[in-house]
Design a protein around this motif. Structure first.
Motif, PDB file in Angstrom:
ATOM      1  N   LEU A1443     -17.552   5.390 -14.880  1.00 42.09           N
ATOM      2  CA  LEU A1443     -16.843   6.038 -13.783  1.00 42.09           C
ATOM      3  C   LEU A1443     -15.660   5.217 -13.294  1.00 42.09           C
ATOM      4  O   LEU A1443     -15.163   5.460 -12.210  1.00 42.09           O
ATOM      5  CB  LEU A1443     -17.812   6.261 -12.624  1.00 42.09           C
ATOM      6  CG  LEU A1443     -18.966   7.170 -13.030  1.00 42.09           C
ATOM      7  CD1 LEU A1443     -19.999   7.249 -11.931  1.00 42.09           C
ATOM      8  CD2 LEU A1443     -18.448   8.550 -13.341  1.00 42.09           C
ATOM      9  N   ASP A1446     -12.595   6.774 -11.549  1.00 41.32           N
ATOM     10  CA  ASP A1446     -12.555   7.201 -10.147  1.00 41.32           C
ATOM     11  C   ASP A1446     -12.085   6.075  -9.256  1.00 41.32           C
ATOM     12  O   ASP A1446     -11.694   6.304  -8.125  1.00 41.32           O
ATOM     13  CB  ASP A1446     -13.959   7.614  -9.673  1.00 41.32           C
ATOM     14  CG  ASP A1446     -14.551   8.639 -10.598  1.00 41.32           C
ATOM     15  OD1 ASP A1446     -13.806   9.079 -11.490  1.00 41.32           O
ATOM     16  OD2 ASP A1446     -15.728   8.973 -10.442  1.00 41.32           O
ATOM     17  N   ARG A1447     -12.175   4.860  -9.731  1.00 45.12           N
ATOM     18  CA  ARG A1447     -11.823   3.730  -8.863  1.00 45.12           C
ATOM     19  C   ARG A1447     -10.347   3.386  -8.954  1.00 45.12           C
ATOM     20  O   ARG A1447      -9.879   2.521  -8.249  1.00 45.12           O
ATOM     21  CB  ARG A1447     -12.646   2.507  -9.254  1.00 45.12           C
ATOM     22  CG  ARG A1447     -14.130   2.721  -9.137  1.00 45.12           C
ATOM     23  CD  ARG A1447     -14.892   1.522  -9.633  1.00 45.12           C
ATOM     24  NE  ARG A1447     -14.376   0.309  -9.068  1.00 45.12           N
ATOM     25  CZ  ARG A1447     -14.065  -0.776  -9.780  1.00 45.12           C
ATOM     26  NH1 ARG A1447     -14.227  -0.769 -11.074  1.00 45.12           N
ATOM     27  NH2 ARG A1447     -13.598  -1.857  -9.196  1.00 45.12           N
ATOM     28  N   VAL A1693     -12.149  16.464 -14.887  1.00 43.13           N
ATOM     29  CA  VAL A1693     -12.784  15.444 -14.039  1.00 43.13           C
ATOM     30  C   VAL A1693     -14.273  15.695 -13.873  1.00 43.13           C
ATOM     31  O   VAL A1693     -15.064  14.764 -13.791  1.00 43.13           O
ATOM     32  CB  VAL A1693     -12.131  15.469 -12.640  1.00 43.13           C
ATOM     33  CG1 VAL A1693     -12.485  14.216 -11.876  1.00 43.13           C
ATOM     34  CG2 VAL A1693     -10.628  15.612 -12.778  1.00 43.13           C
TER      35      VAL A1693
END
Length: 1996
Positions: A1443, A1446-1447, A1693
């Protein structure tokens, strides 16, 4: 056991002064002595080496001693060799001698060696050593043994004489002249007689690895001090000593956690379906999800091309066991379910294990599950792909469709499975089970007991078996803990099955819902072997152990999943006795049951001994340490329980079964109170008869270690447990498994080392690999030797025997192949060989996994408050004892660090990473009668304490605890230097890390460094008074491990766990000197793990120093705190920290992009801070991020001291802060550059060929020969025979050729397709795709061939088969290729009248189609501008941090350059050197620039369906900055492979708008449109790249037509600009079509023709030639981006990491300050061309006769012909009926007319129609042009009968026969061999074609012949000359001449009646008339009778 001992005393008469080392070799096994340092004349070694040998010493064997000058840095130099024959030693057993050495030229030298040899031929038992032999020899420990194949990098685990991470130049001596004289790299094989080689494989022990391991081999010497291994994992895990096992570094169970999967299935078409005139539907079923295709009417070969996607979120095991089922159903509709034609089954795992996880365009064979005698029911062509997270699937660009029509060659089956699979019966016999847990509450039971007075077992078990999508269940055995079933479940399935696992589950039958008690999976690959000497699946009878949740019964079991077989079971549940057998069915035999339903039958019982004889086993465990106990449990007293099966389980073992059996048999109820009282059962009368098991340690209260963890105070007193249990003695299974596991462990370790050496670029990885291979081959041979004695034991099943045979074969061939590969290992082949050897590793692991269980695993539970808290599961084979060393489990009799974890799902995620407790545990399991040595492996220095109540203390009773009277005191120094790439644990995207170091019961913490992922603690932690129990010398070899945990400090709450790593310290005893080579220790990298994922690396060193009598004063001094700011923190001392040098780091600040909001506020004035090793630099402030996100000052630099060794370079941190008002700074995001290597500047090498200035080089510009050869004098075109002079341009010569062709063919040839006017951009595109496919195919073929050649070589040299087998084995792929080539060649061969020509490729200019993004081809266009993602927020804990996207909060664009100071001057002296730009010269300015962006979107493929109907209505949306272009009105209805063919122009300003997003949306009538997927392109990097990605350069220059030049700059201008930018001389154009750039000369054409056909001179061709070969220009050259189409994956996404389809597109960019570019190229999709196909059915013949005439009984048929082109519903047409044909002849003269739209390029007909009444709009379909003709028999009252059909593919169908006689079935059967024609080329064809149908036996039969004429006209021609349907005007056909009999009888009634009456039915009619008369008389009689009677009676 015998041994040979060599005492090496001295080596004398050496020359010079230096360090020496000796290598002693016997039987190929080398030992190294320690290094004798600084010796002059004489080197005193005084060491003893011992070889345990298993075979007698042969007089011809050699001993070899080599003496080297030892060097730390370079390879060792050989001084000389001494070799002797051991004849005398063999005879006398003892010999002392001094002799001279010989050098490598075989001449004697002065140097001499003195040795003593002793040969002990020992009798007696194994493993007894007489150690009193060489009493004068000092302890072995000073002799450093090294072993060519021991792990190089096992840094810290070495004992004496070596420092961690150093080694003797790879510990492998170099042979300067390898193989010369006596030296051959490993053995004396060159000189030995062949007899000797032969003996190697026969004698039992070539070399006894484990014994050597036990003798503590160590590596000697030291390497260059900076060589650091990243091998901490190996460092800890490489185990040198014999007392400790390696810990497992990964904690969390990986299975059982759900993952995303997407399965996409395309059903393309079906063929050869069995059945007449069917309406087939294909059903795709995965697990419980079903999807259907549409229905195609009356066809046996429907074309669907429908795409289905299934999404799953389940654990991998569950996913791979799901069954994919394809079935064909006939005439299904809303009301009826349809009839099943055939099915095909395969599990998902089979697909996933295919290359690329997919089957592409393969044919699945349908078979009927209800009738197994029937054979094949047809084929479905489909694609199946399984995508897990992070897999990307490459759609293979396959060859043209014709290859795939070869059904047999492309079956949907994995490699190696035969096409003809047979039916087989799988018999799963279920006998009985034992040890079941109770599955009901006891309340009910007690109530029952009160009423009925009987005690029942609380479980009602039955067994359910699942296989290939079917389930079978046994009967339920009511209330029984030991149920006996004796039933078999029979499955009927095709063999070999495509389903890998069978699931056997014991379930508890319950009124409400049944629950699983335990599950066991049987992998069919492990119980069968498909080789030539293989065997069918077979198993048992054997016990299968089942594990699952804990045994106490709760209504809601939180770990129920474990019982279903998900995740690792935490407790023994039961064991089940079962067996499996397979029988291949002979489907021809009459009495066979033809259905495949599961059957259940009873079987007879089997004898007790069938599974092996019962034996008594003894398990002993000692807890030496219990630390790191989680603080949540730390407040209550704790005990540990060990169980094996149900033995030792006191809380929830089984209550006594109602049937009390003898205890021996019933091993499940140990520990019953009554037994404890009796103390023994009657039938154990041996000396330890009164042995009671003790399975738990006494309760003890933990003591606090630090704020997180507690420990139990087991100081000198260590508790023990022991358990006796009874199991079938099947140890052999485990022994074989152990041997293979050990070989595999060694191999894995060795491979890790080799990879480590490659990664750290150390010297000689190939030698280490050779060593690894040597070890492997010896290990394999040793296995064969040891396994050989495993014959005829009781209880051996067929599988045992077969498995042993196949394992021995495998191991034998592996040994041979390994030797073979070993000879091929060269420096340049190391990497490929490592790959090959990794296959061996997988194979070993596969073989080692034993499918038949024997002894259940051992569980260690931590109990608190009588509850189970945490557990560890130890496989019983790992601790099983054997008298043969290799067979012993790897942890048997060794101390192992065991980490306890939480059970089940609790163990996922954070909870799973925190250690519940760490135990130092000693375990021993073996037969009770072998137990005398069970304490042998414990650290010495203890006394046993027995249990008190045992009465007379017998020697043999095991101790309840051990008391250590030996105690050593140590000081541990932990040098914590730095960590890098840590896990981001805070929301800022950083962490505040500190490290906590645990050793024994102590722990200490480093300081907290805030806000960093790369902390440099530079801190020394000193642990004083560390007490360790045991002998000093043992501890020295075998220290306990150190655990380092890294945490993130939070202001509130407790610190968060980041990761953990293990280390072993380097140890110095008090009598050793603190100095080189071992001290001070080197820093090493340790991999930090968080669960199964890596979470960073730690750079540290650990030393453990013994405190002697003198106390701490004797230890090496500690430097005081030098740092005043840090207070009392000790820094890492100088000898250990790395050597530093001065570096300068230059930073290019370009700009910031896509910064997200921080705390809802926008970033307005960002700044970038760069920091490395405490120094750094800040960029200037960006004043207004919105207006211009670029920096105004481009280059800044700073200087910093960094370690010389690049591997130790600290990371560089990039942070972006936003400067807010009032001096506040907010961190936006950060990025850590972990490796600076790619930014190190290296001065260009002036001598390299690129700088050569000698002479001019003529560049050969033969572009791909298939395009055309360019030459200065003549122009030869491959397709013409003419030599054309250059002054004539291509086009003219082309025209000439066309004329010639036409003349030659005499008008048959229509105008060539590649006429300039006809060509458009799509011609170019399709030609390019063909080229791409061809290159891919060529690559595949080359690769396959290379692999094959290698395999064959290896196999041939390994002597697996004789050379003549090579031909046979020349793998299938080749044969397939040949067949395919055969077809192609035949087709390409000139056909009968030359209609089929090979298309001439050279005419079409091509572009490049990339089947990936352009970025991947050009290194992300980061040639000088790099993009660094900025992260913020906590890292996701999902697998492998998937993930991270997303950061990302933004991107920093810039670059780095670092170099050592001072820099050489020539660089700075170069002309035009701008000192402000440093190393970043000639970089464009970063002011805003206006750009025209032109996006071309060609098409999308394989889109993920977005609508319920499994389709989508896609359209394109393009976003750039604030501009958004939606192409919504042009959506394409119901299409997953839409062709868009659009271009979009957008004006943008870089840098503000530089990220282009191309998305595909799904149009919806109501509601919002859904995003299908999108792709993002960074235009800025492309724009500025030196690869010139603004506008692709085409291969040819032309000013008009489809290939027009797109760039506003002409090639000459581009070339001039490139030369100027690269500071190269301008190009010089010379006469004769030459141009010179730098010193390269290119040639090319010099003329061009404009639209009007006028010729002009031009230099553009020349310039373009240079541009296309720009990479060949010295210094400045690089490959320029060509004209291209790129294929980009579409991502969504919501489904991270899984491709949602692909889009083909390209982008052109034009700077607005340049001249404007021309209009965009027209790429709109081709419009289909309108055609009309006219089919005249003239006659039929030999049509089979279906009807019997009612009256005449004659056979006849009422024939009519039906035909259609697009589909039966759309345009079927029927002829009139030819009635009553008696011969099968029919005359029709009937015309069908089919108008259709056709795409030439794709060979498809285009239909637009509404899918259903409710569809909003028409959907476009593309179908292949196939004309179907059927012949029918007309019936008046019933349905017409179908007689036969033929399908003609209009592009390639067989030419019709001239007469009906010549027309036969072969025209269809041998379709491939016959010449084919295309109606599109021929236009008009007439002939006879056969009608076929399939009979009951599925054979093709001829059912008639039709004479037809096909005529194809274009729409325009059709308008000019129209024709009528049937026999109508215009252009009517004449009426057919049909014979009289065809008329029906009612047309000539008299004739017919006369015929009937007179001839056939005369007598019948007479009889009927008579009968009628009789009936009438009878009727009259009955009618008038009553009246008469009345009259008579009344007398009237």
């Amino acid at each position: 056991m015998m041994s040979l001992m060599v005492h090496l005393k001295t080596v004398a008469h050496l020359r010079g002064k230096g360090d020496r080392i000796a290598k002693v070799t016997f039987r190929g096994l080398p030992f190294f002595s320690r290094v004798a340092e600084n010796c002059e004349e004489v080197a005193n070694f005084n060491e003893t080496f011992r070889w345990p040998i298993a075979s007698r010493l042969d007089g011809n064997e050699m001993l070899e001693i080599q003496v080297y000058n030892y060097s730390k840095v370079f390879s060792n130099r050989l001084v000389g060799t001494f070799s002797m024959v051991l004849q005398k030693v063999a005879e006398e057993g003892h010999l002392e001698l001094t002799d001279t050495l010989i050098d490598d030229n075989n001449t004697s030298i002065k140097t001499s060696v003195t040795i003593e040899i002793r040969y002990q031929s020992m009798d007696g038992t194994v493993g007894v050593w007489s150690d009193g032999e060489f009493l004068d020899v000092p302890d072995d420990r000073d002799g450093m043994f090294a072993f060519e194949t021991d792990s190089l990098l096992s840094g810290q685990s070495h004992g004496s004489g070596t420092s961690p991470g150093r080694s003797l130049q790879g510990s492998i001596p170099t042979f300067r002249k390898a193989g010369k004289g006596v030296f051959s790299a490993m053995k004396l094989g060159k000189i030995k007689s062949s007899r000797d080689d032969h003996r190697k494989s026969d004698e039992p022990a070539v070399l006894d690895m484990e014994d050597l391991d036990r003798r503590a081999m160590r590596l000697a010497g030291a390497m260059d001090p900076d060589t650091i291994s990243l091998a901490s994992v190996t460092a800890v895990t490489t185990n040198v000593s014999n007392k400790r096992s390696k810990p497992d570094i990964k904690m969390e169970p990986s299975s059982g956690r759900p993952v995303d999967y997407q399965i996409s299935i395309t059903v393309i078409e079906a063929r050869q379906l069995i059945g007449l005139n069917m309406d087939p539907v294909v059903c795709v079923e995965i697990g419980d999800d079903k999807k259907y295709t549409s229905m195609k009417e009356s066809t046996n070969c429907p074309y669907y091309n429908e795409y289905f996607v299934f999404d799953f979120h389940v654990p991998p095991d569950v996913m791979f066991d799901k069954i994919i089922k394809l079935s064909v159903i006939h005439s299904k509709n809303l009301l009826r379910s349809g009839t099943l034609v055939g099915t095909f089954k395969m599990d998902v795992g089979t697909v996933y294990s295919q290359p690329e996880h997919q089957f592409y365009h393969k044919w699945a064979i349908m078979s009927d599950p209800d009738d197994i005698t029937a054979g094949c029911k047809g084929y479905i062509k489909c694609d199946i792909a399984v995508v897990g997270k992070g897999d990307n699937i490459k759609t293979p660009h396959k060859a043209n469709e014709t290859d795939e029509d070869d059904i047999e060659g492309n079956l949907l089956l994995p490699e190696g499975i035969p096409a003809e699979r047979q039916w087989a019966r799988f018999y799963v016999r279920i006998y009985r089970a034992e040890g079941l847990p109770k599955m009901n509450t006891s309340i009910m039971a007690n109530v029952k007991k009160a009423f009925i007075g009987e005690n029942r077992d609380l479980v009602d078990p039955y067994v359910q078996v699942q296989f290939a999508g079917q389930k079978g269940k046994t009967s339920v055995q009511k209330s029984s803990y030991e149920p006996i079933w004796n039933e078999q479940v029979i499955f009927t399935e095709l063999f070999p099955p495509l389903c890998k696992r069978m699931k056997v589950q014991i379930r508890d039958s319950d009124k409400v819902n049944d629950v699983a008690i335990g599950t066991h999976f049987i992998d069919l690959r492990k119980i069968s072997n498909d080789g030539d000497k293989g065997f069918l699946p077979t198993l048992g009878p054997a016990w299968a152990n089942m594990y699952g949740s804990t045994r106490q019964y709760t209504l809601m079991d939180e770990h129920q999943d474990l019982n279903e077989g998900l995740g690792e079971g935490v407790s023994f549940r039961s064991r089940l006795l079962l067996s499996i057998a397979v029988e291949i069915l002979d489907t021809t035999s009459p009495e066979i049951i033809s259905s495949t339903d599961v059957q259940i039958e009873n079987v007879s019982n089997i004898s007790e001994s069938a599974t092996g004889k019962m034996d008594e086993f003894f398990l002993f465990g000692a807890f030496l340490e219990a630390t790191m106990i989680d603080r949540k449990i730390g407040d209550k007293a704790i005990s540990f329980e060990i169980t094996i099966g149900n033995y030792g389980n006191q809380i929830d073992g089984v209550s006594k079964p109602s049937s009390t059996k003898k205890k021996k048999k019933d091993g499940d109820n140990e520990e019953e109170e009554n037994e404890l009282i009796q103390n023994s059962s009657e039938d154990e009368a041996d000396e330890d008869g009164d042995l009671v098991s003790v399975s738990t340690t006494p309760l003890m209260k933990p003591v606090i270690t630090d704020r997180n963890y507690f420990h139990l105070p087991y100081f000198e007193k260590k508790p023990c447990v022991y358990i006796k249990s009874w199991w079938q003695d099947q140890r052999r299974r485990l022994y074989n498994s152990n041997m293979m596991d050990k070989i595999a462990d060694k191999l894995e370790e060795g491979l890790n080392d080799v990879q480590e050496i490659i990664k750290t670029e150390k010297a000689f990885p190939e030698r280490r690999l050779r060593g690894v291979l040597e070890e492997l081959s010896v290990g394999c041979s040793r296995f064969v030797t040891l396994a050989n004695k495993d014959v005829n034991q009781a209880g051996r099943t067929k599988l045992d025997r077969e498995r042993l045979k196949s394992c021995m074969r495998e191991m034998d061939s592996m040994a041979q192949q390994t030797r073979q590969i070993r000879t091929q290992v060269k420096k340049n082949t190391v990497k490929e060989k490592v790959k090959l050897v990794q296959n061996f590793l997988q194979k070993l692991r596969f073989l080692a996994d034993e499918p038949q269980h024997s002894i259940p695993d051992v569980f260690v539970w931590m109990m608190s408050n009588n509850k189970r808290i945490a557990y560890a599961r130890v496989p019983s084979k790992d601790i099983l004892y054997s008298i043969v060393d290799e067979e012993t489990g790897k942890d048997c009799g060794k101390v192992k660090a065991v980490f306890l974890k939480l059970p089940g799902k609790k163990g996922f995620g954070h909870a799973g990473w925190t250690v519940q407790a760490k135990l130092e545990l000693y375990l021993w399991l073996g037969l009770n009668k072998q137990r005398k040595d069970f304490l042998k492996g414990l650290p010495n220095g203890f006394e046993e304490v027995k249990a008190i109540n045992t009465g007379p203390v017998l020697q043999s009773i095991p101790p309840v605890s051990l008391v250590y009277d030996m105690k050593q005191v140590f000081q541990l120094r932990a040098h914590m230097y730095q960590a890098r790439s840590l896990f981001a644990a805070d929301s800022s995207g950083l962490s505040d890390p500190f490290a906590r170091v645990f050793f024994s019961t102590h722990s200490q913490v480093t300081e907290v460094l805030s806000e960093t992922l790369c902390p440099t603690w530079d801190q020394l932690l000193v642990f004083d008074n560390v007490e360790l129990f045991g002998e000093a010398s043992e501890l020295r070899d075998d220290p306990p491990i150190i655990v380092v945990e890294i945490y993130d400090q939070d202001t509130v709450g407790k610190a968060e766990f980041i990761g953990r790593t293990f280390a072993k310290p380097t140890i110095k005893m008090c009598d050793e000197h603190y100095g080189p080579p071992r001290f001070p220790p080197q820093l090493e990298y340790y991999q930090v793990y968080r669960g199964n994922c890596t979470a960073g690396e730690l750079l540290a060193a650990f030393e453990l120093l013994q405190v002697g009598q003198g106390g701490r004063a004797d230890l090496p001094p500690l430097e005081g705190p030098t740092d005043s700011e840090h207070g009392p923190i000790l820094p890492v001392p100088l000898g250990i920290r790395p050597v530093l040098s001065r570096y300068r780091i230059e930073v290019l600040f370009w700009g910031l992009r896509d910064l997200k909001r921080i705390n809802l506020a926008q970033v307005d004035r960002p700044r970038v801070d760069i920091e490395c090793a405490g120094r750094g630099v800040q960029s200037v402030l960006i004043q207004n991020y919105k207006k211009n996100p670029n920096f105004s000052t481009l280059v800044k630099w700073f200087e910093v001291d960094l370690p010389e060794n690049e591997l130790l370079h600290p990371p560089l941190n990039i942070r972006v802060v936003d400067c807010r008002a009032f001096g506040r700074y907010i961190l936006v995001g950060s990025h850590a550059v972990t490796s600076l290597r790619r930014f190190i500047y290296s001065t260009p090498d002036k001598t390299s060929n690129n700088w050569a200035t000698a002479g001019d080089i003529l560049v050969n510009v033969d572009a791909d020969p298939s395009i055309r050869k360019m030459d200065t004098v003549v122009k030869l075109d491959a397709t013409s025979d003419a030599v054309v002079k250059v002054d004539m341009t291509e086009e003219e010569s082309d025209k000439d050729k066309k004329k010639k062709k036409k003349k030659k063919k005499g008008g048959v040839e229509e105008e060539d397709e590649t006429d300039e006017r006809m060509l458009d951009w799509w011609s170019k595109y399709f030609a390019s795709i063909e080229t791409l496919k061809e290159t891919l195919r060529a690559q595949e073929a080359a690769q396959a061939e290379a692999e094959e050649r290698e395999d064959l070589e290896i196999a041939a040299e390994a002597g697996d088969f004789k050379p003549d087998d090579l031909l046979l084995k020349g793998s299938k792929t080749k044969e397939k290729n040949k067949e395919k080539k055969g077809f192609k060649d035949k087709k390409k061969g000139p056909t009968a009248d030359g209609t089929e020509k090979k298309p001439v490729k050279a005419k079409v200019d091509e572009l490049l189609v990339y089947n990936k993004e352009l970025e991947s081809e050009y290194g992300n266009f980061e040639d000088w501008l790099h993009t660094f993602n900025l992260y913020r927020g906590k890292a996701g804990d999902d697998d492998e941090h998937a993930l991270d996207d997303d950061r990302i909060v933004g991107r920093f664009k810039g670059s780095l350059c670092m170099y050592k100071l001072p820099l050489s001057e020539e660089i700075t002296r170069e002309a035009g050197f701008d000192p402000n730009m440093g190393m970043f010269q000639s970089i464009p300015h970063n002011d805003p620039i206006n750009v025209l962006v032109r996006v071309y979107v060609v098409r999308a493929t394989d889109l993920h369906p977005a609508d319920i109907n499994g389709k989508a209505d896609p359209y394109v949306v393009i976003k750039l900055g604030k501009t958004e272009v939606k192409d919504k009105e042009n959506y394409i209805s119901k299409q997953l492979n839409p062709v868009f063919g659009k271009s979009f122009d957008i004006e943008a300003t870089f840098p503000m708008e530089s990220m282009l997003t191309v998305s595909v949306y799904d149009w919806d009538l109501v509601g919002t449109d859904d995003l299908i997927g999108e792709t993002k392109i960074d235009l800025e990097n492309r724009f500025y790249s030196k690869y010139r990605a603004t506008c692709g350069i085409s291969s040819n220059y032309s000013v008009h037509g489809y290939n027009v030049w797109r760039d506003p700059l002409k090639p000459t201008q581009i070339l001039a600009k490139l030369c100027k930018d690269g500071k190269t001389d301008a190009p010089q154009y010379g006469p004769g079509g030459k141009v010179k750039v730098a010193n390269r000369i290119f040639t090319g054409a010099t003329e061009i023709e404009d639209e009007n056909g006028l010729k002009k001179q031009t230099e553009e061709h020349l310039a373009l030639t240079v541009l296309n070969h720009w990479e060949e220009i010295p210094r400045v050259g690089c490959k320029l981006v060509p004209e291209h189409v790129e294929t980009r994956p579409l991502l969504n996404v919501d489904k991270p990491g899984i491709e949602q389809g692909r889009i083909e597109m390209w982008v052109d960019m034009f700077s607005m300050d340049m001249p404007a570019p021309g209009p965009a190229i027209e790429i709109s999709p081709r419009k289909p061309k309108r055609y009309e196909l006219r089919v005249i059915i003239w006659n039929t013949d030999e049509v089979i006769l279906e009807d019997d005439d009612y009256f005449t009984g004659e056979k006849s048929s009422d024939i009519f012909v039906r035909g259609w082109l697009k589909g039966q519903q759309e345009d079927k047409q029927d002829t009139d009926v030819h009635y009553h044909s008696l011969t099968g002849e029919g005359n029709f003269n009937w015309r069908f007319v089919y108008p259709f739209d056709y795409l030439m390029a794709e060979e498809k007909i285009v239909i637009s129609k509404k899918e259903s009444m409710f569809s909003w709009d028409e959907t476009e379909y593309k179908i292949p042009p196939r004309l179907t003709l059927q012949v029918w028999d007309a019936d008046h009252f019933s349905a017409d009968d179908f007689l036969g059909a033929i399908e003609l593919d209009l592009n390639r169908f067989p030419r019709g026969a001239k007469t009906a006689k010549q027309c036969s079935l072969n025209m269809i059967r041998n379709e491939h061999e016959l010449p084919t024609i295309s109606i599109f080329k021929q236009k008009r064809v007439k002939g006879w074609w056969p009608f076929v149908a399939r009979d009951e036996n599925d054979e093709m039969e001829l059912t008639g012949k039709v004479e037809a004429e096909l005529h194809l006209v274009t729409a325009e021609e059709a308008e000019k000359s129209p024709v009528g349907l049937g026999r109508n005007e215009p252009d009517p056909l004449e009426k057919p001449n049909r014979p009289d009999t065809t008329f029906l009888w009612f047309l000539s009634p008299l004739k017919a009646i006369r015929y009937l009456i007179c001839n056939r039915y005369k007598w019948l009619i007479i009889k009927i008339v008579l009968a009628m008369l009789l009936l009438i008389m009878l009727g009259l009689f009955l009618y008038s009778m009553p009246g008469y009677l009345v009259k008579k009676l009344l007398g009237a």
